[in-house]
Design an enzyme around this catalytic site. Structure first.
Site, short mmCIF file in Angstrom:
data_model
loop_
_atom_site.label_atom_id
_atom_site.label_comp_id
_atom_site.label_asym_id
_atom_site.label_seq_id
_atom_site.Cartn_x
_atom_site.Cartn_y
_atom_site.Cartn_z
CE LYS A 48 28.66 37.58 -79.91
NZ LYS A 48 28.43 37.34 -78.50
CB CYS A 97 31.84 40.98 -78.23
SG CYS A 97 30.57 40.35 -77.12
#
Length: 416
Positions: free
Chosen positions: A213, A267
């Protein structure tokens, strides 16, 4: 289907809870905010996300979704709490794991064995192991592998990979990486996500899933940094960077992204730092990309200061505060940083912040005495300097004649 507890009802936790409830599960959402829990129980949406309001209202109406502040007993726990960064011992940004740690301590007393605990929060490699150690440290009567005839608790990491504004679609259709601390934990997590996810479910170990991720977002950050650096170079050389990129992208194997005032969101602006803090000597390119993107808001501020030079009573229309177009999410937003810094550096200026997706200024801007929230049309009419920071649909569609006579800084290339 066993009862599921989703810990954290934010931008990922609440959609996850709603999707699971729609798939037929009994879902209990837990959040530290009593106000947010109450809103969910009324079937109300605490933030803007297409399709989420209907799913939450449907889950509550059918009795499949409810929210509370106390941690319940459940067969599955999905931890979706924030992982912001903090200044580390080495001076780099490190992950703040306090929210995960607090969730782990609350979950531990309710376990009896056989439960699945999934960490969805974006985390540095090793965080799932750390969470398991915290829980099993509180519960030495339980184990990861059944050693000593102790009941087993299963731990896995399953990071989200969704785009704000499309979360309800992508949560179902996107592929998922599922990493277990044991192969059995990965299989159980796969079976859970298979109840609603139509994308490929790829199994691996927890550390690889965690780094995967981070890698996805670091890749995007590096590519955005290239575009942002190109924009600064082009400005110095008197070249239209958007035309330059358009021409370069005619090459069949080149796809340069679009520049902007920086990089925002929870993110992309955060995750690469977790890699840097985990391997500071090795992550040289990732570190350089973060420096480029983190410096871009200051570059934009410099351009605005040049634009107001010589104006007796400068009024600045700052168009957009969100981190990307057509959402209300202000997390790590470069537009927010630009607006805040302009207020501090230009106390004589009147700054009209226009953000169509919010109804009140965030506290960090409200504290400044020279910023007010305004309709974008009124802000443009009153301003002598107009700064486009976010390419919301309203701004892209506006009548360009409204900009006549204004000093315009378009950081998104929307008004070329």
């Amino acid at each position: 289907m066993t009862s599921i507890c989703v810990v954290g009802l934010g931008y990922i936790g609440l959609p996850t809870a709603a999707v699971l409830a729609r798939a037929g599960a009994e879902v209990i959402g837990v959040d530290v905010s009593e106000e947010r829990a109450a809103a969910v129980n009324r079937g109300e949406l605490p933030f803007v996300e297409a399709g989420l309001g209907e799913a939450v209202a449907e889950g509550v109406a059918r009795g499949r979704l409810r929210a509370q502040v106390q941690m319940p007993a459940a067969g599955v726990y999905i931890v979706a709490v924030p992982t912001p960064f903090k200044q580390g011992r080495t001076g780099e940004h490190e992950a703040d794991l306090s929210y995960i740690q607090a969730a782990a301590r609350e979950i531990a007393p309710h376990l009896t064995g056989g439960e699945l605990v999934v960490l969805e929060s974006t985390s540095p490699p090793g965080t799932t192991e750390h969470m398991a150690q915290l829980i099993l440290g509180q519960r030495p009567d339980l184990s990861l592998d059944g050693s000593g005839d102790r009941p087993v608790v299963h731990f896995a990491h399953c990071p989200e990979r969704v785009l704000p504004g499309r979360i309800m679609t992508e949560m179902i259709t996107n592929s998922r990486i599922i990493g277990g601390l044991t192969p059995r934990a990965a299989e159980l997590a796969r079976d859970l996500y298979a109840t609603f996810c139509t994308g490929e479910l790829r199994l691996t170990d927890a550390r690889t899933a965690e780094l995967a991720k981070l890698t996805e977002n670091a890749f995007r950050d590096v590519n955005i940094a290239f575009a942002n650096e190109l924009s600064i170079i082009s400005e110095k050389l008197g070249i239209d960077v958007w035309e330059l990129i358009e021409l370069a992208n005619l090459h069949p194997r080149v796809h340069i992204l679009q520049p902007g005032p920086g990089v925002g969101g929870h993110c992309i602006a955060v995750d690469p730092w977790f890699i840097v803090s985990a391997a500071p000597d090795e992550a040289r390119l990732i570190h350089a990309a973060r420096d480029v993107n983190d410096s871009k808001p200051r570059h934009v501020v410099g351009r605005v200061r040049e634009a107001v030079a010589g104006l007796e009573s400068p009024t600045i229309a700052a168009l957009g505060l969100a981190f990307k177009a057509d959402v209300d999410d202000l997390r790590e937003s470069p537009a927010l940083s630009v607006t805040r810094e302009l207020a501090a550096l230009l106390p004589e200026a009147r700054i009209l912040a226009a953000e169509p997706n919010i109804t009140e200024l965030p506290a960090s801007l409200a504290a400044a005495g020279n910023i007010s929230l305004a309709d974008y049309r009124e802000a443009i009419a009153a301003a002598n300097v107009v700064v486009l920071l976010v390419d919301h649909k309203e701004f892209k569609a506006l009548d360009r004649s409204l900009l006549d006579g204004k000093r315009v800084i378009d950081t998104r290339g929307a008004w070329r």
